[in-house]
Structure formats: C-alpha cells, structure tokens
Design a protein around this motif. Sequence first.
Motif, PDB file in Angstrom:
ATOM      1  N   HIS A  35      -3.891  -1.072  17.089  1.00  0.00           N
ATOM      2  CA  HIS A  35      -3.087  -1.681  16.027  1.00  0.00           C
ATOM      3  C   HIS A  35      -2.813  -0.661  14.919  1.00  0.00           C
ATOM      4  O   HIS A  35      -1.694  -0.556  14.434  1.00  0.00           O
ATOM      5  CB  HIS A  35      -3.818  -2.895  15.447  1.00  0.00           C
ATOM      6  N   CYS A  36      -3.822   0.089  14.529  1.00  0.00           N
ATOM      7  CA  CYS A  36      -3.657   1.083  13.474  1.00  0.00           C
ATOM      8  C   CYS A  36      -2.635   2.139  13.888  1.00  0.00           C
ATOM      9  O   CYS A  36      -1.757   2.510  13.094  1.00  0.00           O
ATOM     10  CB  CYS A  36      -4.991   1.739  13.144  1.00  0.00           C
ATOM     11  N   GLU A  37      -2.748   2.633  15.095  1.00  0.00           N
ATOM     12  CA  GLU A  37      -1.801   3.644  15.570  1.00  0.00           C
ATOM     13  C   GLU A  37      -0.367   3.112  15.546  1.00  0.00           C
ATOM     14  O   GLU A  37       0.555   3.830  15.178  1.00  0.00           O
ATOM     15  CB  GLU A  37      -2.203   4.118  16.968  1.00  0.00           C
ATOM     16  N   GLU A  38      -0.191   1.838  15.906  1.00  0.00           N
ATOM     17  CA  GLU A  38       1.142   1.227  15.855  1.00  0.00           C
ATOM     18  C   GLU A  38       1.654   1.130  14.421  1.00  0.00           C
ATOM     19  O   GLU A  38       2.811   1.436  14.138  1.00  0.00           O
ATOM     20  CB  GLU A  38       1.105  -0.160  16.501  1.00  0.00           C
ATOM     21  N   GLU A  39       0.769   0.708  13.510  1.00  0.00           N
ATOM     22  CA  GLU A  39       1.169   0.578  12.103  1.00  0.00           C
ATOM     23  C   GLU A  39       1.471   1.940  11.470  1.00  0.00           C
ATOM     24  O   GLU A  39       2.397   2.063  10.674  1.00  0.00           O
ATOM     25  CB  GLU A  39       0.094  -0.157  11.302  1.00  0.00           C
ATOM     26  N   LEU A  40       0.690   2.943  11.809  1.00  0.00           N
ATOM     27  CA  LEU A  40       0.982   4.297  11.321  1.00  0.00           C
ATOM     28  C   LEU A  40       2.368   4.723  11.776  1.00  0.00           C
ATOM     29  O   LEU A  40       3.172   5.227  10.985  1.00  0.00           O
ATOM     30  CB  LEU A  40      -0.071   5.291  11.827  1.00  0.00           C
ATOM     31  N   ASN A  41       2.656   4.503  13.039  1.00  0.00           N
ATOM     32  CA  ASN A  41       3.962   4.860  13.594  1.00  0.00           C
ATOM     33  C   ASN A  41       5.086   4.076  12.915  1.00  0.00           C
ATOM     34  O   ASN A  41       6.135   4.641  12.581  1.00  0.00           O
ATOM     35  CB  ASN A  41       3.964   4.621  15.105  1.00  0.00           C
ATOM     36  N   ASN A  42       4.876   2.774  12.694  1.00  0.00           N
ATOM     37  CA  ASN A  42       5.902   1.933  12.057  1.00  0.00           C
ATOM     38  C   ASN A  42       6.245   2.405  10.644  1.00  0.00           C
ATOM     39  O   ASN A  42       7.370   2.219  10.183  1.00  0.00           O
ATOM     40  CB  ASN A  42       5.445   0.472  11.987  1.00  0.00           C
ATOM     41  N   ASP A  43       5.272   2.987   9.948  1.00  0.00           N
ATOM     42  CA  ASP A  43       5.486   3.432   8.571  1.00  0.00           C
ATOM     43  C   ASP A  43       5.682   4.944   8.466  1.00  0.00           C
ATOM     44  O   ASP A  43       5.536   5.521   7.387  1.00  0.00           O
ATOM     45  CB  ASP A  43       4.301   3.016   7.686  1.00  0.00           C
ATOM     46  N   ALA A  44       6.035   5.573   9.587  1.00  0.00           N
ATOM     47  CA  ALA A  44       6.281   7.024   9.617  1.00  0.00           C
ATOM     48  C   ALA A  44       5.079   7.799   9.064  1.00  0.00           C
ATOM     49  O   ALA A  44       5.225   8.726   8.271  1.00  0.00           O
ATOM     50  CB  ALA A  44       7.563   7.375   8.863  1.00  0.00           C
ATOM     51  N   MET A  45       3.886   7.384   9.488  1.00  0.00           N
ATOM     52  CA  MET A  45       2.648   8.045   9.101  1.00  0.00           C
ATOM     53  C   MET A  45       1.938   8.507  10.373  1.00  0.00           C
ATOM     54  O   MET A  45       2.325   8.118  11.476  1.00  0.00           O
ATOM     55  CB  MET A  45       1.737   7.064   8.332  1.00  0.00           C
TER      56      MET A  45
ATOM     57  N   ALA B 294      -3.427   0.547   8.725  1.00  0.00           N
ATOM     58  CA  ALA B 294      -2.932   1.432   7.665  1.00  0.00           C
ATOM     59  C   ALA B 294      -1.515   1.026   7.318  1.00  0.00           C
ATOM     60  O   ALA B 294      -0.800   0.436   8.133  1.00  0.00           O
ATOM     61  CB  ALA B 294      -2.962   2.880   8.142  1.00  0.00           C
ATOM     62  N   TRP B 295      -1.102   1.318   6.096  1.00  0.00           N
ATOM     63  CA  TRP B 295       0.272   1.040   5.689  1.00  0.00           C
ATOM     64  C   TRP B 295       0.672   1.916   4.526  1.00  0.00           C
ATOM     65  O   TRP B 295      -0.155   2.433   3.799  1.00  0.00           O
ATOM     66  CB  TRP B 295       0.457  -0.439   5.348  1.00  0.00           C
ATOM     67  N   ARG B 296       1.977   2.072   4.418  1.00  0.00           N
ATOM     68  CA  ARG B 296       2.569   2.765   3.275  1.00  0.00           C
ATOM     69  C   ARG B 296       2.934   1.691   2.272  1.00  0.00           C
ATOM     70  O   ARG B 296       3.558   0.684   2.614  1.00  0.00           O
ATOM     71  CB  ARG B 296       3.813   3.538   3.704  1.00  0.00           C
ATOM     72  N   LYS B 297       2.557   1.885   1.026  1.00  0.00           N
ATOM     73  CA  LYS B 297       2.837   0.889  -0.009  1.00  0.00           C
ATOM     74  C   LYS B 297       4.314   0.913  -0.352  1.00  0.00           C
ATOM     75  O   LYS B 297       4.947   1.966  -0.362  1.00  0.00           O
ATOM     76  CB  LYS B 297       2.002   1.156  -1.266  1.00  0.00           C
ATOM     77  N   LYS B 298       4.830  -0.260  -0.644  1.00  0.00           N
ATOM     78  CA  LYS B 298       6.247  -0.381  -1.024  1.00  0.00           C
ATOM     79  C   LYS B 298       6.420   0.065  -2.468  1.00  0.00           C
ATOM     80  O   LYS B 298       5.579  -0.191  -3.314  1.00  0.00           O
ATOM     81  CB  LYS B 298       6.721  -1.841  -0.904  1.00  0.00           C
TER      82      LYS B 298
ATOM     83  N   ASP C  29      -2.298  11.537   7.752  1.00  0.00           N
ATOM     84  CA  ASP C  29      -2.087  10.747   6.527  1.00  0.00           C
ATOM     85  C   ASP C  29      -3.271   9.823   6.284  1.00  0.00           C
ATOM     86  O   ASP C  29      -3.765   9.705   5.158  1.00  0.00           O
ATOM     87  CB  ASP C  29      -0.798   9.916   6.636  1.00  0.00           C
ATOM     88  N   ALA C  30      -3.739   9.169   7.343  1.00  0.00           N
ATOM     89  CA  ALA C  30      -4.892   8.268   7.207  1.00  0.00           C
ATOM     90  C   ALA C  30      -6.132   9.047   6.764  1.00  0.00           C
ATOM     91  O   ALA C  30      -6.881   8.592   5.894  1.00  0.00           O
ATOM     92  CB  ALA C  30      -5.152   7.541   8.524  1.00  0.00           C
ATOM     93  N   ALA C  31      -6.341  10.228   7.328  1.00  0.00           N
ATOM     94  CA  ALA C  31      -7.482  11.055   6.936  1.00  0.00           C
ATOM     95  C   ALA C  31      -7.370  11.469   5.468  1.00  0.00           C
ATOM     96  O   ALA C  31      -8.368  11.487   4.744  1.00  0.00           O
ATOM     97  CB  ALA C  31      -7.569  12.287   7.830  1.00  0.00           C
ATOM     98  N   ASN C  32      -6.169  11.774   5.018  1.00  0.00           N
ATOM     99  CA  ASN C  32      -5.976  12.135   3.609  1.00  0.00           C
ATOM    100  C   ASN C  32      -6.276  10.964   2.682  1.00  0.00           C
ATOM    101  O   ASN C  32      -6.803  11.155   1.588  1.00  0.00           O
ATOM    102  CB  ASN C  32      -4.565  12.668   3.373  1.00  0.00           C
ATOM    103  N   VAL C  33      -5.947   9.750   3.109  1.00  0.00           N
ATOM    104  CA  VAL C  33      -6.289   8.569   2.314  1.00  0.00           C
ATOM    105  C   VAL C  33      -7.808   8.444   2.230  1.00  0.00           C
ATOM    106  O   VAL C  33      -8.364   8.191   1.156  1.00  0.00           O
ATOM    107  CB  VAL C  33      -5.663   7.284   2.901  1.00  0.00           C
ATOM    108  N   LEU C  34      -8.500   8.646   3.342  1.00  0.00           N
ATOM    109  CA  LEU C  34      -9.966   8.588   3.333  1.00  0.00           C
ATOM    110  C   LEU C  34     -10.552   9.676   2.434  1.00  0.00           C
ATOM    111  O   LEU C  34     -11.520   9.448   1.731  1.00  0.00           O
ATOM    112  CB  LEU C  34     -10.524   8.748   4.750  1.00  0.00           C
TER     113      LEU C  34
END
Length: 133
Positions: A64-74, A127-131, A78-83
């Motif tokens: 699910h996370c991999e799909e959401e990263l892809n959906n938000d062009a991440m 994961a998601w990109r904030k609007k 990017d996820a590691a940088n957030v962590l």
Amino acid sequence: MASERDKGPTSFRSHAAGLRQGKDETKLDLRSSDDLRSKRLDRYQAKRLAQEILRDGTVSYTKHCEEELNNDAMDTMDAANVLRCGKIEREPEPAEKFGSWRYQVETQRMAVVIEIHSKTSLRVITAWRKKKS
C-alpha cells in the motif's frame, strides 16, 4: 565521565530544555524485548529509535505504501527523508488488528506512518504528499 543524561531523572521539562540546548536526554531501555510491536513508545523515543533504525537497521514498505508513494510522485528516498528530518507531533495510535502502535512522522510537505517492530526494524505503512493550502 558522566554525561548530562546520567545525572538524574529526566522530566518532560528537562527533556524539552535539553533538546533546545542540543543535548540528548532521551532515555530508552529496550534491552528487555526485541519485539516492540505492542510496546507504546512516547513520540521522542519513537523518533530517536526510527532514526537509529534508518541509519543501522531495516526499513520495509508495505505494498500500500509503495502504491501511495507512486501516486504522489514520491519514492522510498522521500519517505526516508521524512523519517530522518520529520517530527512526530501526535501521540501514537493503536493498530489493534495488528497489535501494534503507529506513529505519524511529518515534514511541512510530506508524511509517513510507521510501525516499529524491533530495535532494528520498522515498516512504513503509508505515505502522502501534503496538499498546499
């Protein structure tokens, strides 16, 4: 030589003051168990441990996370940088179905939700990109 963190009990107030002064006063004794899924960490402990795991341990991603990263062009970088750079502002939420605790790590632009499985392993759930407002 004793460090600042060894000189007495740590209170929330002294912890916050230590963070402002650049001192690490977070005490986390996890020697009692490798499985941390059911252990509720406070947000400071969770953040410190997530950074240690990112540096020296194993980070996995749900489908699910991999799909959401892809959906938000991440991507996983990017996820590691957030962590690495994000904050845990909210208290953890129980994931009762899985018997674990979930922590939301955020930057100004992105957020991830993680589960800490052990001292050396965590999983990024979503994961998601904030609007932009």
